[in-house]
Design an enzyme around this catalytic site. Structure first.
Site, PDB file in Angstrom:
ATOM      1  N   ASN A  93       0.858  -1.194   0.000  1.00 31.64           N
ATOM      2  CA  ASN A  93       0.000   0.000   0.000  1.00 31.64           C
ATOM      3  C   ASN A  93       0.885   1.232   0.000  1.00 31.64           C
ATOM      4  OD1 ASN A  93      -2.444   1.584   0.445  1.00 31.64           O
ATOM      5  ND2 ASN A  93      -1.735   1.867   2.553  1.00 31.64           N
ATOM      6  N   HIS A 116       0.940   5.165   1.242  1.00 35.18           N
ATOM      7  CA  HIS A 116       0.233   6.032   2.190  1.00 35.18           C
ATOM      8  C   HIS A 116       0.958   7.374   2.255  1.00 35.18           C
ATOM      9  CE1 HIS A 116      -2.219   7.086   5.615  1.00 35.18           C
ATOM     10  NE2 HIS A 116      -1.122   7.524   6.215  1.00 35.18           N
TER      11      HIS A 116
HETATM   12  C1  GRF Z   1      -2.420   9.010  -2.750  1.00 31.77           C
HETATM   13  O1  GRF Z   1      -2.047  10.152  -2.053  1.00 31.77           O
HETATM   14  C2  GRF Z   1      -2.091   7.773  -1.954  1.00 31.77           C
HETATM   15  O2  GRF Z   1      -0.933   7.889  -1.189  1.00 31.77           O
HETATM   16  C3  GRF Z   1      -3.285   7.670  -1.061  1.00 31.77           C
HETATM   17  O3  GRF Z   1      -4.376   8.040  -1.855  1.00 31.77           O
HETATM   18  C4  GRF Z   1      -3.928   8.904  -2.893  1.00 31.77           C
HETATM   19  C5  GRF Z   1      -4.327   8.264  -4.193  1.00 31.77           C
HETATM   20  O4  GRF Z   1      -4.144   9.111  -5.285  1.00 31.77           O
HETATM   21  N1  GRF Z   1      -3.373   6.355  -0.458  1.00 31.77           N
HETATM   22  P1  GRF Z   1      -4.330   8.559  -6.758  1.00 31.77           P
HETATM   23  O5  GRF Z   1      -5.723   7.954  -6.854  1.00 31.77           O
HETATM   24  O6  GRF Z   1      -3.262   7.545  -7.020  1.00 31.77           O
HETATM   25  O7  GRF Z   1      -4.197   9.767  -7.632  1.00 31.77           O
END
Ligand code: GRF
Length: 220
Positions: free
Chosen positions: A105, A107
């Site tokens: 994942n 984050h």
């Molecule tokens: C990112 O900031 C990721 O770290 C978080 O959700 C956001 C997703 O952005 N878990 P995207 O959909 O990849 O543009």
């Protein structure tokens, strides 16, 4: 080519970054799954000719049935790695236990700081000098699995949450493909649920410096 399945709930910019780097880095996105039929990530996948599938929680009796259906669909594509890229649901422990491949994942914080939501606002409110993003193994604990790598971003005096989020996101787009590339090359492996690099346990998260991941060293 390492077969990668992506779970995403939102716009899918990390998915696009994976897709942009995959061919060169030895991996390919074979499917994108979302709990939100309207997710930008699914549209991106359709446009790119990648298998795109919504699995809607409301169609299932409870979380565990939903998770089982989702991961049955995911595993049909025979992925070797599952990447949560903005997937906004907690995955139940029984479903996780059945998944036979590594799952990671991304984050947007320097975990263990700020698991959960609103990470950029929280980092600013705390007056942190640096913020960033982390890639970790998925475990039943929310944003709590073993860390693989991080990207650090200096907080600027005039930052607000959207500005800081945008700078972190730019680094996410490098961090996530770099981590998946390490799996694809066989350098990053799992042993009893822990990440190993080059045959040794990873004792501290790798750090993104410029375009590459390096082992502990002075912060930029
Ligand atoms: C990112 O900031 C990721 O770290 C978080 O959700 C956001 C997703 O952005 N878990 P995207 O959909 O990849 O543009």
């Amino acid at each position: 080519m390492l077969r990668v399945a992506v779970l995403a709930s939102g716009r899918g910019s990390n998915l696009a970054a994976l897709q942009a780097h995959g061919a060169q880095a030895g991996f390919g996105v074979v499917g994108v799954f979302s709990d939100k039929p309207e997710a930008g990530a699914l549209q991106y996948a359709r446009d790119a000719g990648i298998h795109a599938q919504a699995v809607v929680p409301g169609h299932y009796e409870d979380r565990s049935r939903f998770d089982l259906a989702l991961f049955d669909a995911v595993m049909e594509l025979r992925p070797e790695l599952i990447v949560c890229a903005g997937y906004m649901r907690i995955i139940s422990a029984p479903a996780l236990a059945r998944i036979p491949v590594p799952m990671i994942n991304i984050h947007p914080s320097l975990l263990p700081l700020y698991p959960g939501l609103n990470t950029h606002v929280r980092a600013l409110a705390a007056g942190d000098a640096e913020h960033g993003a982390s890639v970790h193994l998925v475990t039943p604990e929310l944003d709590g699995g073993p860390l693989i790598a991080q990207a650090r971003v200096a907080v600027q005096p005039d930052d607000d949450a959207p500005r800081l989020a945008a700078r972190v996101l730019e680094r996410e787009h490098r961090l996530l493909p770099a981590c998946v590339a390490l799996f694809a090359s066989g350098r990053l492996t799992l042993h009893q649920g822990q990440p190993w690099l080059d045959g040794e346990p990873l004792t501290a998260p790798l750090q993104l410096r410029g375009e590459v991941l390096v082992q502990d060293g002075p912060v930029e």
